[in-house]
Motif scaffolding. Structure first.
Motif, mmCIF file in Angstrom:
data_model
loop_
_atom_site.group_PDB
_atom_site.id
_atom_site.type_symbol
_atom_site.label_atom_id
_atom_site.label_comp_id
_atom_site.label_asym_id
_atom_site.label_seq_id
_atom_site.Cartn_x
_atom_site.Cartn_y
_atom_site.Cartn_z
ATOM 1 N N HIS A 188 0.814 -1.220 0.000
ATOM 2 C CA HIS A 188 0.000 0.000 0.000
ATOM 3 C C HIS A 188 0.849 1.273 0.000
ATOM 4 O O HIS A 188 0.419 2.309 0.496
ATOM 5 C CB HIS A 188 -0.991 -0.002 1.169
ATOM 6 N N GLN A 189 2.056 1.157 -0.548
ATOM 7 C CA GLN A 189 2.923 2.320 -0.716
ATOM 8 C C GLN A 189 3.012 2.639 -2.202
ATOM 9 O O GLN A 189 2.743 1.797 -3.048
ATOM 10 C CB GLN A 189 4.324 2.025 -0.162
ATOM 11 N N ARG A 190 3.421 3.858 -2.503
ATOM 12 C CA ARG A 190 3.589 4.223 -3.916
ATOM 13 C C ARG A 190 4.652 3.353 -4.559
ATOM 14 O O ARG A 190 5.669 3.040 -3.957
ATOM 15 C CB ARG A 190 3.971 5.691 -4.043
ATOM 16 N N ASN A 191 4.410 2.984 -5.796
ATOM 17 C CA ASN A 191 5.337 2.150 -6.550
ATOM 18 C C ASN A 191 6.384 3.051 -7.197
ATOM 19 O O ASN A 191 6.329 3.343 -8.380
ATOM 20 C CB ASN A 191 4.547 1.372 -7.610
ATOM 21 N N ASP A 192 7.362 3.482 -6.414
ATOM 22 C CA ASP A 192 8.366 4.401 -6.924
ATOM 23 C C ASP A 192 9.771 3.862 -6.657
ATOM 24 O O ASP A 192 9.938 2.749 -6.142
ATOM 25 C CB ASP A 192 8.175 5.799 -6.325
ATOM 26 N N ALA A 193 10.768 4.645 -6.989
ATOM 27 C CA ALA A 193 12.167 4.219 -6.836
ATOM 28 C C ALA A 193 12.520 3.962 -5.374
ATOM 29 O O ALA A 193 13.291 3.045 -5.075
ATOM 30 C CB ALA A 193 13.097 5.272 -7.426
ATOM 31 N N ALA A 194 11.956 4.738 -4.465
ATOM 32 C CA ALA A 194 12.240 4.545 -3.041
ATOM 33 C C ALA A 194 11.727 3.183 -2.567
ATOM 34 O O ALA A 194 12.404 2.492 -1.795
ATOM 35 C CB ALA A 194 11.612 5.659 -2.220
ATOM 36 N N ARG A 195 10.566 2.785 -3.042
ATOM 37 C CA ARG A 195 9.990 1.486 -2.663
ATOM 38 C C ARG A 195 10.879 0.349 -3.189
ATOM 39 O O ARG A 195 11.125 -0.637 -2.496
ATOM 40 C CB ARG A 195 8.575 1.358 -3.215
ATOM 41 N N LYS A 196 11.365 0.485 -4.405
ATOM 42 C CA LYS A 196 12.263 -0.519 -4.971
ATOM 43 C C LYS A 196 13.542 -0.642 -4.149
ATOM 44 O O LYS A 196 14.002 -1.736 -3.859
ATOM 45 C CB LYS A 196 12.608 -0.172 -6.417
ATOM 46 N N GLU A 197 14.108 0.481 -3.760
ATOM 47 C CA GLU A 197 15.352 0.454 -2.993
ATOM 48 C C GLU A 197 15.131 -0.120 -1.600
ATOM 49 O O GLU A 197 15.961 -0.872 -1.092
ATOM 50 C CB GLU A 197 15.967 1.854 -2.916
ATOM 51 N N LEU A 198 14.004 0.220 -0.971
ATOM 52 C CA LEU A 198 13.690 -0.373 0.331
ATOM 53 C C LEU A 198 13.545 -1.890 0.223
ATOM 54 O O LEU A 198 13.993 -2.624 1.108
ATOM 55 C CB LEU A 198 12.404 0.230 0.908
ATOM 56 N N ALA A 199 12.943 -2.368 -0.843
ATOM 57 C CA ALA A 199 12.809 -3.810 -1.050
ATOM 58 C C ALA A 199 14.189 -4.463 -1.114
ATOM 59 O O ALA A 199 14.425 -5.509 -0.506
ATOM 60 C CB ALA A 199 12.018 -4.096 -2.319
ATOM 61 N N ARG A 200 15.112 -3.838 -1.830
ATOM 62 C CA ARG A 200 16.481 -4.369 -1.923
ATOM 63 C C ARG A 200 17.129 -4.454 -0.538
ATOM 64 O O ARG A 200 17.756 -5.447 -0.200
ATOM 65 C CB ARG A 200 17.342 -3.469 -2.801
ATOM 66 N N VAL A 201 16.983 -3.394 0.246
ATOM 67 C CA VAL A 201 17.592 -3.353 1.579
ATOM 68 C C VAL A 201 16.968 -4.416 2.482
ATOM 69 O O VAL A 201 17.678 -5.140 3.190
ATOM 70 C CB VAL A 201 17.442 -1.944 2.195
ATOM 71 N N TYR A 202 15.637 -4.545 2.464
ATOM 72 C CA TYR A 202 14.961 -5.533 3.304
ATOM 73 C C TYR A 202 15.397 -6.951 2.954
ATOM 74 O O TYR A 202 15.631 -7.775 3.833
ATOM 75 C CB TYR A 202 13.449 -5.410 3.187
ATOM 76 N N VAL A 203 15.509 -7.247 1.669
ATOM 77 C CA VAL A 203 15.923 -8.586 1.241
ATOM 78 C C VAL A 203 17.365 -8.847 1.661
ATOM 79 O O VAL A 203 17.671 -9.889 2.252
ATOM 80 C CB VAL A 203 15.758 -8.756 -0.288
ATOM 81 N N ARG A 204 18.241 -7.924 1.354
ATOM 82 C CA ARG A 204 19.657 -8.090 1.709
ATOM 83 C C ARG A 204 19.843 -8.311 3.202
ATOM 84 O O ARG A 204 20.529 -9.232 3.641
ATOM 85 C CB ARG A 204 20.446 -6.855 1.255
ATOM 86 N N ASP A 205 19.192 -7.479 4.021
ATOM 87 C CA ASP A 205 19.330 -7.583 5.468
ATOM 88 C C ASP A 205 18.738 -8.879 6.015
ATOM 89 O O ASP A 205 19.312 -9.506 6.904
ATOM 90 C CB ASP A 205 18.697 -6.379 6.156
ATOM 91 N N ALA A 206 17.583 -9.285 5.498
ATOM 92 C CA ALA A 206 16.938 -10.513 5.980
ATOM 93 C C ALA A 206 17.785 -11.738 5.656
ATOM 94 O O ALA A 206 17.951 -12.625 6.487
ATOM 95 C CB ALA A 206 15.544 -10.654 5.385
ATOM 96 N N LEU A 207 18.328 -11.796 4.447
ATOM 97 C CA LEU A 207 19.154 -12.938 4.083
ATOM 98 C C LEU A 207 20.429 -12.984 4.929
ATOM 99 O O LEU A 207 20.842 -14.047 5.383
ATOM 100 C CB LEU A 207 19.499 -12.907 2.602
#
Length: 126
Positions: free
Chosen positions: A65-84
Motif C-alpha cells: 500500500h505504498q507508492r510504486n516508486d524508486a524509493a519502494r524498490k530500494e527499500l525492497a532491496r535493503v529488506y531482502v539483503r538484510d533478511a538474508l
C-alpha cells in the motif's frame, strides 16, 4: 562420504507418502529464502508473525500500500539483503532484481550456498 542436508520444505505440504515433504539442495535453499522473505517480522506496525521468534522475517509487508516508486524498490532491496544476511547467513546473494508491473512488485532473488544455487520469485501488490 558427504551426505547432503535434508529438512522440511516451507510452506509445509504433504509428500506422496502422506508425510511432510522434505528436500535438499536447491529446493531446500529456496524454501529457506522464501520463508525468511515472506514471514512478517517485528516492525513499527507489527509485533511479528511468529510468537516464539517475533523478529524473524524481512519486513516486506511494510511496502504494501505504498507508492510504486524508486524509493519502494530500494527499500525492497535493503529488506531482502538484510533478511538474508541475518536469517540465512550461509546464503550469498548473487543477484536481486526488483521489477514493477503496475501495482505489483516482483522480487527476483538468486542465492548461492556452497555449491547450490537457487532462484526465488516473490510478488505482491501494493
Amino acid at each position: 562420504m558427504s551426505r547432503e542436508a535434508q529438512n522440511l520444505l516451507i510452506p509445509f505440504r504433504r509428500d506422496k507418502k502422506r508425510d511432510f515433504a522434505v528436500g535438499s539442495g536447491e529446493a531446500l535453499l529456496a524454501s529457506k529464502v522464501r520463508q525468511a522473505l515472506l514471514t512478517e517480522g517485528a516492525t513499527p506496525r507489527s509485533s511479528g508473525e511468529l510468537p516464539w521468534r517475533t523478529n524473524f522475517g524481512a519486513g516486506l509487508a511494510l511496502l504494501r500500500h505504498q507508492r510504486n516508486d524508486a524509493a519502494r524498490k530500494e527499500l525492497a532491496r535493503v529488506y531482502v539483503r538484510d533478511a538474508l544476511k541475518r536469517w540465512v547467513p550461509g546464503a550469498q546473494l548473487v543477484s536481486l532484481a526488483v521489477e514493477q508491473d503496475g501495482p505489483a512488485l516482483t522480487l527476483r532473488v538468486r542465492v548461492r550456498e556452497r555449491e547450490t544455487t537457487a532462484s526465488v520469485d516473490v510478488s505482491f501488490d501494493r
